[in-house]
Design an enzyme around this catalytic site. Structure first.
Site, PDB file in Angstrom:
ATOM      1  CG  ASP A 299       5.551  10.033   3.493  1.00  0.00           C
ATOM      2  OD1 ASP A 299       4.794   9.689   2.655  1.00  0.00           O
ATOM      3  OD2 ASP A 299       5.424  10.255   4.703  1.00  0.00           O
TER       4      ASP A 299
ATOM      5  CB  VAL B  27      -1.065  -0.076   1.230  1.00  0.00           C
ATOM      6  CG1 VAL B  27      -1.714   1.231   1.387  1.00  0.00           C
ATOM      7  CG2 VAL B  27      -2.087  -1.304   1.011  1.00  0.00           C
TER       8      VAL B  27
ATOM      9  CG  ASP C 103       1.316   3.351   5.023  1.00  0.00           C
ATOM     10  OD1 ASP C 103       0.496   4.002   5.710  1.00  0.00           O
ATOM     11  OD2 ASP C 103       2.312   3.624   4.264  1.00  0.00           O
TER      12      ASP C 103
END
Length: 207
Positions: free
Chosen positions: A90, A30, A68
Site C-alpha cells: 500500500d 491479487v 485480497d
C-alpha cells in the site's frame, strides 16, 4: 471515516473472490497484481496529463483493495504475512500516485506547477509519516489509529480532485486540493503523536 465501507465492499467482492480462488489464484497474487497496476497507471497516465483516465482506473483499483483480504478470509489464509504484505505494498501504491501527480505538475501542467508539485510531494511524505506513526505505535503495543485523514480519505481527495481537474481542465483545482490534503495529513500526524503521547503518560503514572 471511510473504513466503514470495507464491510460493504467485502460483501460485494465475495462472489469475485470465490471465483478467483476456484481458478487457483492466491490472495498474495491479487495483492501484488493490484499494486503493480496502481504503479503502472499512476506513473504512466498522470505524467502524460491523462488525469481523467488515470483517476478512474486508480479509483477502480483502490476500491478493489479489499478483494485480497476477502480471498484470504474465505481460504483461511488470513494472518500476519498477508497483513504485512498488504500494508507494505500500500505504501508503494500511495507513493506512485503522489509521485505521478508531482510528475504531472513538473512535465505537463500549464499552470500551478511549483505549488502542485510541492503539495504532491508534501502529501506523499506526510502520508507516509501518518501510516508509519500508526504502525510504530501498534508495534509498541499502543493505539495509533486516530486522525481526520486516514489512507482512504487521502486517496479519495487526491483522485476526486484529479478527476475534476481533468474534466474542467483546471490544474489549480488539483494543486489546491493537494495543499489541503497535505494540511490535513499534517493535522492527522499531530493527532496520532499526541494520542500516543497521552497513552505513554498514563502508563507511566500507573503503579
Amino acid at each position: 471515516m471511510l473504513n466503514g465501507l470495507r464491510g460493504v465492499m467485502a460483501k460485494i467482492f465475495t462472489p469475485i473472490a470465490r471465483f478467483l480462488l476456484k481458478l487457483g489464484i492466491t490472495p498474495d497474487a491479487v495483492t501484488v497484481a493490484g499494486t503493480l497496476g496502481v504503479i503502472a497507471v499512476a506513473l504512466w497516465l498522470f505524467p502524460q496529463g491523462n488525469l481523467i483516465a488515470g483517476s478512474l482506473l486508480l479509483g477502480l483499483l483502490v476500491f478493489t483493495d479489499s478483494l485480497d483480504g476477502t480471498m484470504a478470509r474465505l481460504s483461511g489464509r488470513s494472518g500476519p504475512w498477508g497483513a504485512f504484505l498488504d500494508s507494505t505494498l500500500d505504501r508503494l501504491a500511495d507513493g506512485a500516485i503522489f509521485v505521478g501527480l508531482a510528475m504531472y505538475f513538473a512535465w505537463t501542467s500549464p499552470s500551478n506547477n511549483h505549488l502542485g508539485m510541492s503539495a504532491a510531494l508534501a502529501s506523499l511524505v506526510l502520508g507516509l509519516c501518518v501510516s508509519y506513526a500508526r504502525a510504530r505505535a501498534e508495534g509498541l503495543g499502543l493505539d495509533g489509529n486516530v486522525g481526520i485523514a486516514e489512507r482512504p480519505e487521502r486517496l479519495v481527495v487526491s483522485l476526486v480532485a484529479a478527476l475534476i481537474a481533468g474534466l474542467t481542465d483546471q490544474p489549480a483545482v488539483l494543486a489546491w486540493a493537494l495543499v489541503f490534503l497535505a494540511a490535513i495529513s499534517a493535522v492527522t500526524l499531530v493527532q496520532r503523536i499526541t494520542h500516543v503521547r497521552s497513552q505513554t503518560l498514563v502508563a507511566r503514572e500507573e503503579p
